[in-house]
Design an enzyme around this catalytic site. Structure first.
Site, PDB file in Angstrom:
ATOM      1  N   CYS A  94      65.263  74.379  46.622  1.00  0.00           N
ATOM      2  CA  CYS A  94      65.896  74.696  47.887  1.00  0.00           C
ATOM      3  C   CYS A  94      65.498  76.344  47.166  1.00  0.00           C
ATOM      4  O   CYS A  94      64.521  76.659  47.742  1.00  0.00           O
ATOM      5  CB  CYS A  94      67.499  74.838  46.871  1.00  0.00           C
ATOM      6  N   HIS A 194      69.499  69.569  46.182  1.00  0.00           N
ATOM      7  CA  HIS A 194      70.043  69.526  44.252  1.00  0.00           C
ATOM      8  C   HIS A 194      71.042  68.005  43.997  1.00  0.00           C
ATOM      9  O   HIS A 194      70.670  66.533  44.687  1.00  0.00           O
ATOM     10  CB  HIS A 194      71.464  70.148  45.416  1.00  0.00           C
TER      11      HIS A 194
HETATM   12  N1  GLN Z   1      68.708  80.897  51.092  1.00  0.00           N
HETATM   13  C1  GLN Z   1      68.648  79.950  51.255  1.00  0.00           C
HETATM   14  C2  GLN Z   1      69.173  79.605  52.660  1.00  0.00           C
HETATM   15  O1  GLN Z   1      70.146  78.591  52.888  1.00  0.00           O
HETATM   16  C3  GLN Z   1      68.356  78.708  49.744  1.00  0.00           C
HETATM   17  C4  GLN Z   1      69.288  78.047  50.012  1.00  0.00           C
HETATM   18  C5  GLN Z   1      69.657  77.530  48.070  1.00  0.00           C
HETATM   19  O2  GLN Z   1      69.364  77.670  47.789  1.00  0.00           O
HETATM   20  N2  GLN Z   1      71.155  76.578  48.371  1.00  0.00           N
HETATM   21  O3  GLN Z   1      67.665  78.515  53.054  1.00  0.00           O
END
Ligand code: GLN
Length: 238
Positions: A94, A194
């Protein structure tokens, strides 16, 4: 001679590790130990330079601000880039896929120069992509459906130097409408999964372990509870 130990780098869990992504390192350690292989997790925090000598590295998701701190640290101490350069496997989840790209734009509209291990860029989308993510792997060595969940606003676009990890069957993945998830360049694998991803996808865990150990095969592990978890989560996406 002391027995060798597989050294698993858990990169910046103090700032990158939303949704239990640190569990990816635990899964690697446990799947190694269940085969009688010594394994340990080395946590690398914002207080530590990033070592280039570990056998495999995992990085997790993060909020925008934490993600920026991580980016700065990884560019100041380029141990991860050096390790990837010699072919050490790296798993980036992510926010970490964004951090390993060329640049990303935060929700606030700020463009941040990033690590550049993956040929991709990320910009905010109109809405967040949230929910179960189910995909079919494209990477050689993977045959099983990939399952996880996504929660990100960034939309990621690949250049020709990275190939997608998977085609999306349910959910958004890299960017709404593109129907692909993740990015692979050499030994670096990024994904929006995730779960933790390696708890839900043991085949991906073993691919990283094989690369880290430099072996073609690992003894199979019979873990019916993992099969059940996968069935339940894949069914939940329908
Ligand atoms: N901050 C990043 C986004 O919103 C990654 C989010 C995350 O890692 N869950 O795209």
């Amino acid at each position: 001679m002391p027995e060798s130990t597989l050294r698993i780098g858990l990169v910046l869990p103090d700032v990158m590790g939303t949704y239990g992504d640190g569990g990816n390192a635990l899964v690697l350690r446990q799947r190694a130990r269940m085969r009688g292989i010594n394994a340990e997790i080395i946590s690398i925090t914002l207080d530590d330079p990033v070592p280039n000598s570990l056998d495999v590295y995992t990085l997790g998701g993060a909020e925008d601000y934490a993600q920026r701190l991580a980016t700065r640290h990884l560019m100041r101490y380029p141990g991860l880039q050096e390790a990837a350069g010699r072919g050490a496997p790296v798993l980036a989840i992510c926010a970490a896929i964004q951090v390993l790209g060329h640049w990303y734009e935060t929700s606030a509209g700020e463009r941040v120069d990033a690590v550049g291990l993956l040929d991709l860029t990320t910009s905010p989308q109109a809405g967040r992509s949230i929910g179960e993510l189910v995909s079919t792997p494209l990477l050689a060595g993977l045959t099983q459906t990939l399952t996880g969940f996504e929660n990100h606003r960034g939309g990621t676009v690949l250049g020709s130097g990275s190939v997608p990890l998977a085609t999306v069957r349910h959910g958004d993945g890299n960017r709404v409408g593109d129907r692909i998830d993740g990015a692979v360049t050499g030994s670096v694998i990024g994904t929006y999964l995730h779960g933790p991803a390696l708890a839900r996808n043991p085949e991906l865990a073993d691919l990283l372990l094989r690369q880290a150990l430099g072996v073609d095969e690992l003894a199979p592990l019979d873990l019916p509870e993992i099969d059940q978890l996968r069935r339940e989560r894949i069914a939940a996406a329908r």
